[in-house]
Design a protein around this motif. Structure first.
Motif, PDB file in Angstrom:
ATOM      1  N   VAL A  92       0.840  -1.028   0.177  1.00 19.51           N
ATOM      2  CA  VAL A  92       0.170   0.016   0.048  1.00 19.51           C
ATOM      3  C   VAL A  92       0.951   1.255   0.068  1.00 19.51           C
ATOM      4  O   VAL A  92       2.062   1.269   0.220  1.00 19.51           O
ATOM      5  CB  VAL A  92      -0.866   0.011   1.295  1.00 19.51           C
ATOM      6  CG1 VAL A  92      -1.913  -1.337   1.265  1.00 19.51           C
ATOM      7  CG2 VAL A  92      -0.142   0.096   2.473  1.00 19.51           C
ATOM      8  N   PHE A  93       0.297   2.450  -0.505  1.00 18.99           N
ATOM      9  CA  PHE A  93       0.963   3.686  -0.293  1.00 18.99           C
ATOM     10  C   PHE A  93       0.841   4.318   0.938  1.00 18.99           C
ATOM     11  O   PHE A  93      -0.173   4.307   1.644  1.00 18.99           O
ATOM     12  CB  PHE A  93       0.456   4.462  -1.491  1.00 18.99           C
ATOM     13  CG  PHE A  93       0.990   4.194  -2.724  1.00 18.99           C
ATOM     14  CD1 PHE A  93       2.178   4.705  -3.502  1.00 18.99           C
ATOM     15  CD2 PHE A  93       0.447   3.370  -3.526  1.00 18.99           C
ATOM     16  CE1 PHE A  93       2.478   4.140  -4.754  1.00 18.99           C
ATOM     17  CE2 PHE A  93       0.780   2.736  -4.708  1.00 18.99           C
ATOM     18  CZ  PHE A  93       1.852   3.537  -5.311  1.00 18.99           C
ATOM     19  N   THR A  94       1.800   5.120   1.355  1.00 16.34           N
ATOM     20  CA  THR A  94       1.760   6.167   2.592  1.00 16.34           C
ATOM     21  C   THR A  94       0.983   7.177   1.975  1.00 16.34           C
ATOM     22  O   THR A  94       0.628   7.564   0.917  1.00 16.34           O
ATOM     23  CB  THR A  94       3.169   6.427   2.967  1.00 16.34           C
ATOM     24  OG1 THR A  94       3.806   7.217   1.959  1.00 16.34           O
ATOM     25  CG2 THR A  94       4.219   5.244   3.186  1.00 16.34           C
ATOM     26  N   TRP A  95       0.846   8.113   2.838  1.00 12.60           N
ATOM     27  CA  TRP A  95      -0.054   9.592   2.715  1.00 12.60           C
ATOM     28  C   TRP A  95       0.843  10.291   1.655  1.00 12.60           C
ATOM     29  O   TRP A  95       0.338  10.891   0.782  1.00 12.60           O
ATOM     30  CB  TRP A  95      -0.078  10.295   3.984  1.00 12.60           C
ATOM     31  CG  TRP A  95      -0.647  11.458   3.827  1.00 12.60           C
ATOM     32  CD1 TRP A  95      -0.354  12.816   3.523  1.00 12.60           C
ATOM     33  CD2 TRP A  95      -2.201  11.626   3.974  1.00 12.60           C
ATOM     34  NE1 TRP A  95      -1.407  13.611   3.438  1.00 12.60           N
ATOM     35  CE2 TRP A  95      -2.602  13.003   3.453  1.00 12.60           C
ATOM     36  CE3 TRP A  95      -3.431  10.757   4.026  1.00 12.60           C
ATOM     37  CZ2 TRP A  95      -3.869  13.327   3.521  1.00 12.60           C
ATOM     38  CZ3 TRP A  95      -4.680  11.101   3.899  1.00 12.60           C
ATOM     39  CH2 TRP A  95      -4.846  12.525   3.757  1.00 12.60           C
ATOM     40  N   ASP A  96       2.340  10.166   1.802  1.00 16.23           N
ATOM     41  CA  ASP A  96       2.965  10.895   0.757  1.00 16.23           C
ATOM     42  C   ASP A  96       3.229  10.319  -0.597  1.00 16.23           C
ATOM     43  O   ASP A  96       3.884  10.668  -1.398  1.00 16.23           O
ATOM     44  CB  ASP A  96       4.237  11.328   1.257  1.00 16.23           C
ATOM     45  CG  ASP A  96       4.261  12.212   2.589  1.00 16.23           C
ATOM     46  OD1 ASP A  96       3.307  13.109   2.672  1.00 16.23           O
ATOM     47  OD2 ASP A  96       5.090  11.982   3.654  1.00 16.23           O
ATOM     48  N   GLY A  97       2.459   9.084  -0.686  1.00 18.13           N
ATOM     49  CA  GLY A  97       2.718   8.223  -2.073  1.00 18.13           C
ATOM     50  C   GLY A  97       4.043   7.362  -2.306  1.00 18.13           C
ATOM     51  O   GLY A  97       4.218   7.325  -3.531  1.00 18.13           O
ATOM     52  N   GLY A 118       3.263  -4.006   3.975  1.00 19.86           N
ATOM     53  CA  GLY A 118       3.640  -2.784   3.372  1.00 19.86           C
ATOM     54  C   GLY A 118       2.653  -1.622   4.391  1.00 19.86           C
ATOM     55  O   GLY A 118       2.872  -0.583   4.324  1.00 19.86           O
ATOM     56  N   GLY A 119       2.136  -2.428   5.490  1.00 20.69           N
ATOM     57  CA  GLY A 119       1.566  -1.637   6.315  1.00 20.69           C
ATOM     58  C   GLY A 119       0.090  -1.023   6.069  1.00 20.69           C
ATOM     59  O   GLY A 119      -0.677  -1.838   5.432  1.00 20.69           O
ATOM     60  N   LEU A 120      -0.205   0.136   6.596  1.00 18.61           N
ATOM     61  CA  LEU A 120      -1.628   0.706   6.094  1.00 18.61           C
ATOM     62  C   LEU A 120      -1.747   1.725   5.027  1.00 18.61           C
ATOM     63  O   LEU A 120      -0.724   2.605   5.241  1.00 18.61           O
ATOM     64  CB  LEU A 120      -2.155   1.328   7.391  1.00 18.61           C
ATOM     65  CG  LEU A 120      -2.692   0.261   8.530  1.00 18.61           C
ATOM     66  CD1 LEU A 120      -2.886   1.236   9.707  1.00 18.61           C
ATOM     67  CD2 LEU A 120      -3.735  -0.563   8.184  1.00 18.61           C
TER      68      LEU A 120
END
Length: 346
Positions: A113-118, A231-233
């Motif tokens: 998955v993608f972080t808030w910053d992409g 990959g986290g959340l």
């Protein structure tokens, strides 16, 4: 948050179990029943998962169902090949998780998955039940298979847990080739981030399936190992770290008790110390794997979290416990057992 009733299954243990109440009837690791079970236990065993969550038949096409089962079976077969030839539990863990990290269907490695910053930030951990040596990495962005890097940290032995740029510097010095960030990015995961931002959803609303991958194994020498990669959340911020790479929360192995890999709402698994708690209940209170797993996952639910675990004891086969609708999972053993499952009632 809505928590589903606890759903459990005993994979191949001596007694037919239907839930928490019945699960407590399994013999403790002492006494005549346990002795008979141990005498019949397989030489080696393996259990794997590809994440838990809102995984329901009504929301899966036949093609999706078949694709996930095939991916699970391929990963399971890779681990079986190691164990059946006399290989170590740790080698089997790596053999299972590497292809799952490379498969974009799972939230680990490619397909994270993608972080808030992409960006894609990867976490992984391994633990050896014989020595209780462990290795973990978090916030990795350029290493194709973080589970291999976690194992390298363990083998190096100077530290247990490396993060971010430091973990990548260690990787380069250890001979890992950097991977371009584009390898990890997938259209489906980017759309999930965009939907989260546009609709102001929480990470848990988007990640109704926790795609973390993991494995627990016992080899012919009787040694246990556990590994987890994620990959986290979606939309995670500020260097957030979940339970997967934390030894004792999402990953733990100890030959005296069990091996555990977890998947779910990491903040809750961290607070409870889920993986270590399960093993401690088995070693110190004499609980069987199913009872310990059920008890701890119930506690996760009582705090407001959801997810699940796979657990393997020094004897017997793998068990799982979830408080969600399903978990991508599989198990195999030297007695010929080999199957994969997705839904909670399988």
């Amino acid at each position: 948050m809505s928590i589903n009733p606890l759903r459990t299954l005993v994979w191949g243990l001596a007694l037919p179990i239907a839930g928490i109440g019945a699960a407590s009837a399994i013999a403790h690791p002492h006494g005549s029943q346990a002795s008979r079970a141990e005498a019949e236990s397989p030489d080696w065993a393996l259990a794997i998962h590809g994440g838990a969550g809102t995984i329901e038949r009504a929301n899966m096409t036949a093609e999706q169902d078949a694709a996930y089962r095939a991916a699970l079976q391929a990963a399971l077969d890779a681990g079986v090949a190691v164990l059946a030839s006399g290989g170590s539990a740790m080698d089997a863990i790596e053999a299972v998780i590497v292809p799952m990290e490379d498969d974009p269907k799972f939230n680990a490695g490619r397909g994270a998955v993608f972080t808030w910053d992409g960006t894609n930030e990867l976490d992984a951990a391994v633990m050896d039940g014989k020595t209780r040596a462990a290795g973990a990495v978090t916030g990795v962005k350029r290493i194709r298979n973080p589970i291999q890097l976690a194992r390298a940290v363990m083998a190096d032995g100077r530290h247990v847990f490396l993060s971010g740029q430091g973990a990548e510097t260690f990787a380069l010095e250890a001979g890992f080739a950097p991977t371009d960030a584009s390898w990890f990015a997938t259209k489906r995961r980017r759309e999930a981030l965009e939907r989260m931002k546009a609709d102001r959803l929480s990470a848990l609303d988007v990640d109704h399936k926790f795609g973390t991958v993991g494995a627990v194994a016992r080899d012919v020498a009787g040694n246990l190992a556990a590994g987890t990669s994620t990959g986290g959340l979606t939309g995670k911020r500020w260097g957030r770290i979940g339970d997967a790479p934390i030894i004792g929360a999402g990953t733990y192995a100890d030959n005296r008790s069990c091996a555990v890999s977890a998947t779910g709402a990491g903040e809750y698994f961290i607070r409870i110390g889920v993986a270590r708690e399960i093993c401690s209940r088995m070693r110190l209170a004499g609980e069987d794997a199913q009872t310990a797993a059920d008890t701890v996952i119930t506690e996760v639910g009582e705090l407001g979290g959801d997810g699940g675990v796979i657990v393997l004891a020094p004897e017997g086969k793998g068990v799982f416990s979830i408080n969600t609708a399903g978990m991508y999972r599989g198990r195999a053993a030297s007695d010929g057992t080999s199957d994969v499952a997705i839904y909670g009632d399988e």
